[in-house]
Each structure stands twice: as C-alpha cells, then as structure tokens.
Scaffold this motif. Sequence first.
Motif, short mmCIF file in Angstrom:
data_model
loop_
_atom_site.label_atom_id
_atom_site.label_comp_id
_atom_site.label_asym_id
_atom_site.label_seq_id
_atom_site.Cartn_x
_atom_site.Cartn_y
_atom_site.Cartn_z
N HIS A 1 0.81 -1.22 0.00
CA HIS A 1 0.00 0.00 0.00
C HIS A 1 0.84 1.26 0.00
CE1 HIS A 1 -3.62 -2.31 0.39
NE2 HIS A 1 -3.09 -2.96 1.41
N ASP A 2 1.86 1.28 0.79
CA ASP A 2 2.78 2.41 0.78
C ASP A 2 4.08 2.02 1.45
OD1 ASP A 2 2.40 2.97 3.69
OD2 ASP A 2 0.46 3.72 3.07
N GLY A 3 5.10 2.80 1.16
CA GLY A 3 6.40 2.52 1.72
C GLY A 3 7.15 3.82 1.95
N SER A 4 8.16 3.72 2.74
CA SER A 4 8.98 4.88 3.06
C SER A 4 10.39 4.39 3.36
CB SER A 4 8.40 5.63 4.25
OG SER A 4 9.12 6.82 4.49
N ALA A 5 11.36 5.28 3.24
CA ALA A 5 12.74 4.91 3.52
C ALA A 5 13.41 6.02 4.30
CB ALA A 5 13.49 4.66 2.22
N ALA A 6 14.38 5.63 5.10
CA ALA A 6 15.16 6.58 5.88
C ALA A 6 16.61 6.16 5.82
CB ALA A 6 14.68 6.61 7.34
N GLY A 7 17.49 7.12 5.85
CA GLY A 7 18.92 6.84 5.84
C GLY A 7 19.50 6.87 4.45
N VAL B 1 13.83 0.65 5.41
CA VAL B 1 12.63 0.75 4.59
C VAL B 1 11.45 0.23 5.41
CG1 VAL B 1 11.50 -0.05 2.47
CG2 VAL B 1 13.95 0.47 2.46
N PHE B 2 10.33 0.92 5.30
CA PHE B 2 9.12 0.55 6.01
C PHE B 2 8.01 0.44 4.97
CE2 PHE B 2 11.84 3.42 8.29
CZ PHE B 2 12.09 2.76 9.47
N MET B 3 7.19 -0.59 5.09
CA MET B 3 6.06 -0.70 4.16
C MET B 3 4.83 -1.29 4.85
SD MET B 3 6.35 -3.84 1.63
CE MET B 3 6.32 -5.51 2.22
N ARG B 4 3.69 -0.90 4.32
CA ARG B 4 2.40 -1.41 4.80
C ARG B 4 1.84 -2.27 3.67
NH1 ARG B 4 -2.90 0.36 4.48
NH2 ARG B 4 -2.25 2.16 3.25
N ASP C 1 -3.37 -7.88 7.22
CA ASP C 1 -2.68 -6.62 6.97
C ASP C 1 -1.48 -6.57 7.89
OD1 ASP C 1 -4.63 -5.29 5.18
OD2 ASP C 1 -5.93 -5.40 6.93
N GLY C 2 -0.43 -5.93 7.43
CA GLY C 2 0.75 -5.84 8.27
C GLY C 2 1.72 -4.78 7.79
N MET C 3 2.85 -4.80 8.45
CA MET C 3 3.94 -3.89 8.10
C MET C 3 5.24 -4.69 8.08
SD MET C 3 2.99 -0.44 10.13
CE MET C 3 3.96 0.56 9.01
N GLU C 4 6.21 -4.18 7.35
CA GLU C 4 7.53 -4.78 7.33
C GLU C 4 8.58 -3.70 7.54
OE1 GLU C 4 8.65 -7.34 4.13
OE2 GLU C 4 6.87 -8.59 4.37
N TYR C 5 9.62 -4.10 8.24
CA TYR C 5 10.81 -3.27 8.41
C TYR C 5 11.92 -4.00 7.67
CZ TYR C 5 15.09 -1.65 10.69
OH TYR C 5 16.35 -1.18 10.94
#
Length: 146
Positions: A70-76, A83-86, A102-106
């Motif tokens: 559904h969406d993701g984001s990154a840092a660093g 990276v984080f995603m839903r 439903d979940g999230m991943e690191y």
Amino acid sequence: MYSWLITRILSLLYGQVSRGELRLALRGLGGDAVLIFPGASSFGGEYRGKPAIAAWMRRFASLHPEFQVHDGSAAGPPWNMRVFMRFSDRIVAPNGYVYENDGMEYIRIKGGLIREISVFLDVEKVAALDAQLGATPQTVPQPVPD
C-alpha cells in the motif's frame, strides 16, 4: 518522490515473489540476511541466510497469495537504509477458506543488500490459515541455518 519509488520497487519485488519468481528478490539479499516472522505458526521463526529465506519464500509463493504493497517509506542513506512498508495479503486455501491479513515490514538494507526483514502482522490469522491447511510448525520442514 523517494517514497513513491520505494513503494513501486517493493510492489514489483513482492509481486514477483507471489508468482514464485524469486531470482530478483534473492539477488538483493545479503548472505547474512535474516527474515523474522512472528508467531508459532508454520511460517513463524527466524530464517537466516539465502537458502532458508528462499525456502520460506517458495512456500509462501506456493499458496498463490495476492500481496499488495500500500505504501512505503525509507530513511537513511542508500548504503545504510531502513525501509518501512504497509501491506495486505490474501490467500484462498484449497478448501475455499479465505485468509486475509494486513501488516507492516521493516527492511534494513546495508551495503546495497537486504540484511533484515521483520514482519509485523496478526499472528492469530496466520495460525488460522495453518489450521485450514493442516500445517503445524512440526509438519513443515525448517531449513537448516547457514
């Protein structure tokens, strides 16, 4: 823009894994990578190294999941990125049982390779899927760690 790109890349990779096309996803894994999947289900555990993670991915793909990022984001910086995603996934078992979660991943990427994937989701739903599939942690062979 960066988050959009990360989301597109993750959607592509997870779409391939869902279809059993593991080559590209495995190419991005470091030899020391770890997949951490919570719970006491047949999927649960800590899988270390490419062979163990590949076995887990093959089993996941064998269930023909509908996996949606559904969406993701990154840092660093790119050489040490988090990276984080839903996501949501759906599996229709051979007996008609429908699993939805439903979940999230690191995801930690270091030196251009994935080093860690930690999954966060409703483990009770995964256990219910196991019950429908007749799988238990004892009936599913666990790969030997590297």
